[in-house]
Scaffold this motif. Structure first.
Motif, PDB file in Angstrom:
ATOM      1  N   TYR A  31       0.573  -1.093  -0.109  1.00 28.94           N
ATOM      2  CA  TYR A  31       0.071  -0.133   0.032  1.00 28.94           C
ATOM      3  C   TYR A  31       0.985   1.276  -0.168  1.00 28.94           C
ATOM      4  CZ  TYR A  31       0.978  -0.405   5.196  1.00 28.94           C
ATOM      5  OH  TYR A  31       1.491  -0.529   6.542  1.00 28.94           O
ATOM      6  N   THR A  32       0.169   2.457  -0.381  1.00 30.19           N
ATOM      7  CA  THR A  32       0.972   3.847  -0.314  1.00 30.19           C
ATOM      8  C   THR A  32       0.208   4.496   0.809  1.00 30.19           C
ATOM      9  OG1 THR A  32      -0.713   4.657  -1.953  1.00 30.19           O
ATOM     10  CG2 THR A  32       1.443   3.596  -2.941  1.00 30.19           C
ATOM     11  N   GLU A 174     -13.600   0.722  -1.015  1.00 28.39           N
ATOM     12  CA  GLU A 174     -12.986  -0.434  -1.681  1.00 28.39           C
ATOM     13  C   GLU A 174     -11.455  -0.436  -1.273  1.00 28.39           C
ATOM     14  OE1 GLU A 174     -14.012  -2.492  -3.501  1.00 28.39           O
ATOM     15  OE2 GLU A 174     -15.826  -1.871  -4.359  1.00 28.39           O
ATOM     16  N   LYS A 175     -10.318  -0.164  -2.146  1.00 28.69           N
ATOM     17  CA  LYS A 175      -9.036  -0.232  -1.589  1.00 28.69           C
ATOM     18  C   LYS A 175      -8.595   1.292  -0.934  1.00 28.69           C
ATOM     19  CE  LYS A 175      -8.057  -3.257  -5.186  1.00 28.69           C
ATOM     20  NZ  LYS A 175      -7.059  -3.652  -6.362  1.00 28.69           N
ATOM     21  N   PHE A 220      -2.473  11.572  10.382  1.00 31.29           N
ATOM     22  CA  PHE A 220      -4.011  11.420   9.845  1.00 31.29           C
ATOM     23  C   PHE A 220      -3.509  11.014   8.277  1.00 31.29           C
ATOM     24  CE2 PHE A 220      -4.715  14.637  13.133  1.00 31.29           C
ATOM     25  CZ  PHE A 220      -5.775  14.042  13.707  1.00 31.29           C
ATOM     26  N   ARG A 221      -3.842   9.737   7.829  1.00 32.52           N
ATOM     27  CA  ARG A 221      -3.416   9.217   6.829  1.00 32.52           C
ATOM     28  C   ARG A 221      -4.251   8.585   5.775  1.00 32.52           C
ATOM     29  NH1 ARG A 221       1.285   5.437   8.200  1.00 32.52           N
ATOM     30  NH2 ARG A 221       0.047   4.091   8.052  1.00 32.52           N
ATOM     31  N   PHE A 222      -4.185   8.660   4.722  1.00 31.67           N
ATOM     32  CA  PHE A 222      -4.837   7.955   3.587  1.00 31.67           C
ATOM     33  C   PHE A 222      -4.274   6.871   2.905  1.00 31.67           C
ATOM     34  CE2 PHE A 222      -7.086  12.145   3.354  1.00 31.67           C
ATOM     35  CZ  PHE A 222      -8.550  11.710   3.341  1.00 31.67           C
ATOM     36  N   ILE A 223      -4.730   5.480   3.061  1.00 37.80           N
ATOM     37  CA  ILE A 223      -3.762   4.566   2.654  1.00 37.80           C
ATOM     38  C   ILE A 223      -4.488   3.774   1.312  1.00 37.80           C
ATOM     39  CG2 ILE A 223      -3.311   1.973   3.266  1.00 37.80           C
ATOM     40  CD1 ILE A 223      -3.216   2.966   6.194  1.00 37.80           C
ATOM     41  N   TYR A 224      -4.080   3.606   0.407  1.00 36.20           N
ATOM     42  CA  TYR A 224      -4.291   2.851  -0.859  1.00 36.20           C
ATOM     43  C   TYR A 224      -3.739   1.607  -0.960  1.00 36.20           C
ATOM     44  CZ  TYR A 224      -6.125   2.002  -5.362  1.00 36.20           C
ATOM     45  OH  TYR A 224      -6.823   1.399  -6.431  1.00 36.20           O
ATOM     46  N   MET A 225      -4.512   0.594  -0.854  1.00 36.30           N
ATOM     47  CA  MET A 225      -3.878  -0.902  -0.912  1.00 36.30           C
ATOM     48  C   MET A 225      -3.748  -0.976  -2.509  1.00 36.30           C
ATOM     49  SD  MET A 225      -4.097  -1.563   2.185  1.00 36.30           S
ATOM     50  CE  MET A 225      -3.700  -3.220   2.132  1.00 36.30           C
ATOM     51  N   ARG A 229      -7.693  -7.465  -2.880  1.00 34.88           N
ATOM     52  CA  ARG A 229      -8.760  -7.649  -3.616  1.00 34.88           C
ATOM     53  C   ARG A 229     -10.202  -6.664  -3.185  1.00 34.88           C
ATOM     54  NH1 ARG A 229      -9.924 -13.806  -2.805  1.00 34.88           N
ATOM     55  NH2 ARG A 229      -9.416 -13.296  -0.520  1.00 34.88           N
ATOM     56  N   SER A 230     -10.826  -6.273  -4.169  1.00 32.54           N
ATOM     57  CA  SER A 230     -11.881  -5.227  -4.169  1.00 32.54           C
ATOM     58  C   SER A 230     -13.041  -6.319  -3.548  1.00 32.54           C
ATOM     59  CB  SER A 230     -12.339  -4.584  -5.257  1.00 32.54           C
ATOM     60  OG  SER A 230     -12.670  -5.326  -6.221  1.00 32.54           O
ATOM     61  N   SER A 231     -14.292  -5.573  -3.430  1.00 34.14           N
ATOM     62  CA  SER A 231     -15.543  -6.297  -2.901  1.00 34.14           C
ATOM     63  C   SER A 231     -16.028  -7.153  -3.978  1.00 34.14           C
ATOM     64  CB  SER A 231     -16.522  -5.304  -2.295  1.00 34.14           C
ATOM     65  OG  SER A 231     -16.904  -4.279  -3.251  1.00 34.14           O
ATOM     66  N   LYS A 232     -15.861  -6.383  -5.096  1.00 33.17           N
ATOM     67  CA  LYS A 232     -16.523  -7.096  -6.497  1.00 33.17           C
ATOM     68  C   LYS A 232     -15.659  -8.546  -6.804  1.00 33.17           C
ATOM     69  CE  LYS A 232     -18.086  -2.955  -8.895  1.00 33.17           C
ATOM     70  NZ  LYS A 232     -18.173  -2.206 -10.246  1.00 33.17           N
ATOM     71  N   GLU A 233     -14.433  -8.430  -6.477  1.00 31.06           N
ATOM     72  CA  GLU A 233     -13.575  -9.678  -6.598  1.00 31.06           C
ATOM     73  C   GLU A 233     -13.962 -10.814  -5.407  1.00 31.06           C
ATOM     74  OE1 GLU A 233      -9.439  -7.799  -8.727  1.00 31.06           O
ATOM     75  OE2 GLU A 233      -9.779  -7.543  -6.387  1.00 31.06           O
ATOM     76  N   LEU A 234     -13.905 -10.010  -4.206  1.00 31.45           N
ATOM     77  CA  LEU A 234     -14.622 -11.172  -3.409  1.00 31.45           C
ATOM     78  C   LEU A 234     -15.961 -11.620  -3.644  1.00 31.45           C
ATOM     79  CD1 LEU A 234     -13.101  -9.165  -0.098  1.00 31.45           C
ATOM     80  CD2 LEU A 234     -12.294 -11.095  -0.854  1.00 31.45           C
ATOM     81  N   ASP A 235     -16.781 -11.032  -4.033  1.00 35.63           N
ATOM     82  CA  ASP A 235     -18.080 -11.325  -4.308  1.00 35.63           C
ATOM     83  C   ASP A 235     -18.189 -12.513  -5.393  1.00 35.63           C
ATOM     84  OD1 ASP A 235     -19.706  -9.870  -2.670  1.00 35.63           O
ATOM     85  OD2 ASP A 235     -19.662  -8.193  -4.015  1.00 35.63           O
ATOM     86  N   ARG A 236     -17.039 -12.753  -5.900  1.00 32.15           N
ATOM     87  CA  ARG A 236     -16.799 -13.894  -6.823  1.00 32.15           C
ATOM     88  C   ARG A 236     -16.661 -15.170  -6.505  1.00 32.15           C
ATOM     89  NH1 ARG A 236     -13.590 -10.176 -10.034  1.00 32.15           N
ATOM     90  NH2 ARG A 236     -14.714  -8.842 -11.362  1.00 32.15           N
ATOM     91  N   ASN A 237     -16.130 -15.004  -5.147  1.00 29.18           N
ATOM     92  CA  ASN A 237     -15.829 -16.255  -4.417  1.00 29.18           C
ATOM     93  C   ASN A 237     -17.013 -16.910  -3.724  1.00 29.18           C
ATOM     94  OD1 ASN A 237     -13.195 -15.869  -5.280  1.00 29.18           O
ATOM     95  ND2 ASN A 237     -12.556 -14.507  -3.493  1.00 29.18           N
ATOM     96  N   ILE A 238     -16.932 -18.246  -3.485  1.00 31.07           N
ATOM     97  CA  ILE A 238     -18.084 -18.763  -2.774  1.00 31.07           C
ATOM     98  C   ILE A 238     -18.050 -18.646  -1.433  1.00 31.07           C
ATOM     99  CG2 ILE A 238     -19.232 -21.182  -2.281  1.00 31.07           C
ATOM    100  CD1 ILE A 238     -18.517 -21.929  -5.042  1.00 31.07           C
TER     101      ILE A 238
END
Length: 243
Positions: A31-32, A174-175, A220-225, A229-238
């Protein structure tokens, strides 16, 4: 044992820890980091988180349980450029200090998947790379207002800093995440700075004292992963693992 030796040993531990994590882990969450520090220096006779300075860098988070990489216990290692210091404008002395560090925090985190919060605690080694200091002292001494001794000279800032770090992190979208950290020095960053209250030595009103300086600041920091995996990618998993 000197502080330089302690700093070298600590840096070695951090590097070995990172190599160990890299050897055993299969999933890395890089992450940044981009944010701001609100800081003060305890001991400098200036109060309040009035110094605003940047923080930026890169980090990597590694889960302990590879079967559940988005929950439970995690470890993180970061490399940051981080400024802190102190600022005073209300006092007759316009004291301003900017300290630039390369920081290496090593953190242990717990991710609460139900609430989406991450809690962290760890240590941070900082190496001072640049100093900008202005006491803003008037030429004439003002009786009753504290000021550092002109002689002997004020001791220099020490090159090494070791902080305790506490963090709360949560997901924005998301990330993208937001992180709040509190950091405080465990060792002095400057030792035996003498002050006096402006009255002539030998008078009844004259007082003097010495202080050690320590960093005390909020981040106070913003973090970008980068590869989480995003929520859409996780939704594809059973067997979805929420995060």
């Amino acid at each position: 044992m000197t502080r330089n030796k302690i700093a070298a040993i600590l840096a070695g531990i951090l590097i070995l820890s990172a190599l160990s994590l890299q050897t055993n882990a299969q999933i890395f969450k890089a992450y940044t980091v981009l944010g701001l520090n609100l800081s003060q220096i305890d001991g400098d006779e200036v109060y309040g988180y009035k110094k605003v300075a940047p923080q930026a860098g890169l980090g990597i988070m590694v889960p302990f349980d590879m079967k559940r990489p988005y929950q439970g216990w995690q470890a993180s290692l970061e490399i940051l450029f981080s400024q802190r210091g102190a600022r005073e404008t209300l006092d007759p002395f316009a004291y301003k200090t900017t300290l630039s560090y390369i920081d290496i925090p090593l953190m242990l985190h717990f991710i609460d998947t139900k609430g989406g919060w991450t809690f962290g605690l760890g240590l941070q080694y900082g190496r001072l790379i640049k100093i900008k200091e202005d006491w803003g002292l008037p030429e004439e001494v003002i009786s009753g207002f504290e000021r550092p001794f002109d002689y002997p000279p004020t001791p220099a800032f020490l090159k090494n800093d070791l902080d305790i770090v506490a963090e709360i992190r949560f997901k924005i979208w998301e990330k993208l995440k937001f992180s709040f950290r509190y950091q405080y020095s465990l060792i002095p960053i400057r030792e035996d700075v003498w002050f006096y209250n402006g009255y002539p030595a030998g008078t009844q009103e004259y007082k003097s004292w010495s202080r050690n300086f320590k960093n005390n600041y909020l981040s106070f920091r913003f973090i970008y992963m980068l590869n989480e995996r995003s929520s859409k990618e996780l939704d594809r998993n059973i067997n979805r693992t929420s995060y």
